[in-house]
Design an enzyme around this catalytic site. Sequence first.
Site, PDB file in Angstrom:
ATOM      1  N   MET A  56       5.363  68.119  20.725  1.00 40.63           N
ATOM      2  CA  MET A  56       4.209  67.256  20.421  1.00 40.63           C
ATOM      3  C   MET A  56       4.280  66.834  18.955  1.00 40.63           C
ATOM      4  SD  MET A  56       0.143  68.218  20.553  1.00 40.63           S
ATOM      5  CE  MET A  56       0.116  69.294  19.121  1.00 40.63           C
ATOM      6  N   ASP A  58       2.106  63.413  16.509  1.00 39.45           N
ATOM      7  CA  ASP A  58       0.799  62.829  16.152  1.00 39.45           C
ATOM      8  C   ASP A  58      -0.289  62.842  17.234  1.00 39.45           C
ATOM      9  OD1 ASP A  58       2.824  61.957  14.496  1.00 39.45           O
ATOM     10  OD2 ASP A  58       2.306  59.853  14.602  1.00 39.45           O
ATOM     11  N   GLN A  74       1.572  62.198  20.803  1.00 41.65           N
ATOM     12  CA  GLN A  74       3.001  61.909  20.914  1.00 41.65           C
ATOM     13  C   GLN A  74       3.655  63.096  21.621  1.00 41.65           C
ATOM     14  OE1 GLN A  74       4.994  58.906  19.188  1.00 41.65           O
ATOM     15  NE2 GLN A  74       3.169  58.559  20.410  1.00 41.65           N
ATOM     16  N   TRP A  82      11.848  66.278  19.160  1.00 37.06           N
ATOM     17  CA  TRP A  82      11.418  64.890  19.368  1.00 37.06           C
ATOM     18  C   TRP A  82      12.397  64.160  20.279  1.00 37.06           C
ATOM     19  CZ3 TRP A  82      12.904  59.844  18.603  1.00 37.06           C
ATOM     20  CH2 TRP A  82      11.888  58.885  18.518  1.00 37.06           C
ATOM     21  N   SER A 115       2.819  55.947  18.248  1.00 38.36           N
ATOM     22  CA  SER A 115       1.411  56.228  17.971  1.00 38.36           C
ATOM     23  C   SER A 115       0.506  55.008  18.050  1.00 38.36           C
ATOM     24  CB  SER A 115       1.287  56.861  16.590  1.00 38.36           C
ATOM     25  OG  SER A 115       1.729  58.186  16.676  1.00 38.36           O
ATOM     26  N   ARG A 188       4.151  49.695  12.666  1.00 33.43           N
ATOM     27  CA  ARG A 188       3.621  50.518  13.766  1.00 33.43           C
ATOM     28  C   ARG A 188       2.251  51.151  13.529  1.00 33.43           C
ATOM     29  NH1 ARG A 188       8.309  53.273  11.821  1.00 33.43           N
ATOM     30  NH2 ARG A 188       7.827  55.151  10.635  1.00 33.43           N
ATOM     31  N   ASP A 189       1.859  51.921  14.537  1.00 36.35           N
ATOM     32  CA  ASP A 189       0.689  52.801  14.540  1.00 36.35           C
ATOM     33  C   ASP A 189      -0.645  52.057  14.453  1.00 36.35           C
ATOM     34  OD1 ASP A 189       2.759  54.597  14.528  1.00 36.35           O
ATOM     35  OD2 ASP A 189       2.499  55.232  12.450  1.00 36.35           O
ATOM     36  N   GLU A 240       2.536  55.419   7.284  1.00 37.06           N
ATOM     37  CA  GLU A 240       2.370  55.578   8.730  1.00 37.06           C
ATOM     38  C   GLU A 240       0.895  55.842   9.060  1.00 37.06           C
ATOM     39  OE1 GLU A 240       6.636  57.249  10.205  1.00 37.06           O
ATOM     40  OE2 GLU A 240       5.299  58.820   9.506  1.00 37.06           O
ATOM     41  N   TRP A 325       7.455  66.689   8.942  1.00 34.18           N
ATOM     42  CA  TRP A 325       8.751  66.231   9.450  1.00 34.18           C
ATOM     43  C   TRP A 325       9.923  66.957   8.804  1.00 34.18           C
ATOM     44  CZ3 TRP A 325       9.239  64.307  13.931  1.00 34.18           C
ATOM     45  CH2 TRP A 325       8.266  63.485  14.477  1.00 34.18           C
TER      46      TRP A 325
HETATM   47  C1  FRU Z   1       4.309  59.731  12.494  1.00 29.51           C
HETATM   48  C2  FRU Z   1       5.232  58.877  13.343  1.00 29.51           C
HETATM   49  C3  FRU Z   1       4.598  57.534  13.631  1.00 29.51           C
HETATM   50  C4  FRU Z   1       5.274  57.113  14.907  1.00 29.51           C
HETATM   51  C5  FRU Z   1       5.429  58.431  15.627  1.00 29.51           C
HETATM   52  C6  FRU Z   1       6.651  58.549  16.481  1.00 29.51           C
HETATM   53  O1  FRU Z   1       4.547  61.086  12.589  1.00 29.51           O
HETATM   54  O2  FRU Z   1       6.489  58.731  12.708  1.00 29.51           O
HETATM   55  O3  FRU Z   1       4.730  56.591  12.587  1.00 29.51           O
HETATM   56  O4  FRU Z   1       4.526  56.193  15.629  1.00 29.51           O
HETATM   57  O5  FRU Z   1       5.451  59.448  14.633  1.00 29.51           O
HETATM   58  O6  FRU Z   1       6.645  59.692  17.269  1.00 29.51           O
END
Ligand code: FRU
Length: 522
Positions: A56, A58, A74, A82, A115, A188-189, A240, A325
């Site tokens: 898991m 975000d 996520q 991941w 995300s 994104r996001d 992000e 990360w």
């Molecule tokens: C943040 C991120 C987001 C992206 C997602 C991918 O942790 O890098 O920017 O959408 O995780 O899993």
Amino acid sequence: MKLKLNLLVVIIVMLVLGSCKNKEQKQTITTDTTMTEYYNEPYRPQFHFSPEEKWMNDPNGMVYYKGIYHLFYQYYPDDIVWGPMHWGHATSKDLVHWEHKPIALYPDEHGMIFSGSAVVDKNNSSGFGSLENPPLVAIYTYHLMEGEKAGKLDFQTQGIAYSLDNGDTWTKYEGNPVIGNEGIKDFRDPKVAWHEETQKWIMSLVAGDHAKFYSSHDLKEWVLMSEFGKNVGAHGGVWECPDLFKLKLDGTNEAKWVLLISINPGAPNGGSGTQYFIGDFDGQEFTTDQKEHLWVDWGTDNYAGVTYDNVPNGDRIFIGWMSNWTYARDTPTKIWRSAMTLPRKLSLKKVGDNYHLFNYPVQAINAIVSDKTDKTLVIASETNKLLTSENFNQSEIRFTTSSKDFQLKFSNGANNELLLTMMGEDRTFFLDRSKSGKVDFQEDFGKGIQQMPVPDLPDGEYEVSVFIDWSSVEVFINNGQYVMTSQIFPKRNYTDLTIQNLGDSELSMKAFSINEVKRIWD
Ligand code: FRU
């Protein structure tokens, strides 16, 4: 059946005894046949959300609807690292106890599901539902791996999906993607919210080193309005997970706008972290005269956090991913990886002339926190006091003090120590996990001491609250003015708490309590 269960208990006890020999951490095992091994593995958080199994990251799509808090996240259902992202799903009536739901969104021909957010489309502006049964609409990023591998820049686009059955099943919009990509690598996001004043949807999106704001009347057609941040704030890494919302200054009617931006790397204690900006938003542009870099949390493990949409009394409730990360893929759990922070209420206060965002666990948490009788602890200058407990790894330690010179040391018989130190002279709080337990699974995890400047601590009494679970510690100073969240992996649970008075006058801790926190997974 009963016989089988008894046999199972014997096997579990044997396994546990076996693993003790290897000095593995173990959690309390009962011989009660009704007890299962469910959510009882080494390091399994007992009062934080974690997925039953697999990877898991975000929190996504946080929306309140019809008495239910939805938490999407996520999720990679095939491994504990991941991989192709899906949206996992869980629901809660109280933000404390969670029910696992089937996966909500799967990758499709436009890409993996990164995300994003979710809203209740009350006026059915999208036309996906009706006024009687308004749709929940999810807005997320598509990440097309083939595009990225081919060296293209346009592999992230924005898509939407809707649910007409309270989030149980989702239908992707046939016109996806709703925002294409003109060559921005990190794009994104999306976080969407209804803007009452201008009667339109506002989307915050990130594009590498800045945020972009879009507007829409139907959640399908989006118009770019403005950009923010190229030369403002921290820029040690990619921006992000933005979130833009209005918050009233505590106790007044004055409203300000807050923009959360996660950055990775570039956080004050290394790797991933979440900064914020306080300013104004006129329906078109976000502006601020803020000069300093402000952080939601100074610990290493609170990332990609955003807030709930549509909460009934207007509360702003935040949940972050309790990892970083830098080492997220390496942490020593076996069946699942990572957990969320405690849900926290955000509030805006003035400290001197400046606005500050406070974050503090939602009140609902108190339902699982035992109310132990408070007492006053007095510790003479440069001496310490040892307090013991069967288990500190499911507890909250809380007190008020006016001292700025003390240390809390949590330890166990396996020589693991977690140090939390307030140093008045430096006006700094330190979190040292270098000997807290397993740290060698990745080179940076146990390196260095995490530091948090606390320049504006009140001169008088302030509260300290420390929540410790089996693999995390969350420290809230002065009701969330200063916060640190950090993962820990003690080889055994902590049983000793040594409080050291580092000052040259008596240390008085009022209303001192060690509160047990109940497990949420029964
Ligand atoms: C943040 C991120 C987001 C992206 C997602 C991918 O942790 O890098 O920017 O959408 O995780 O899993």
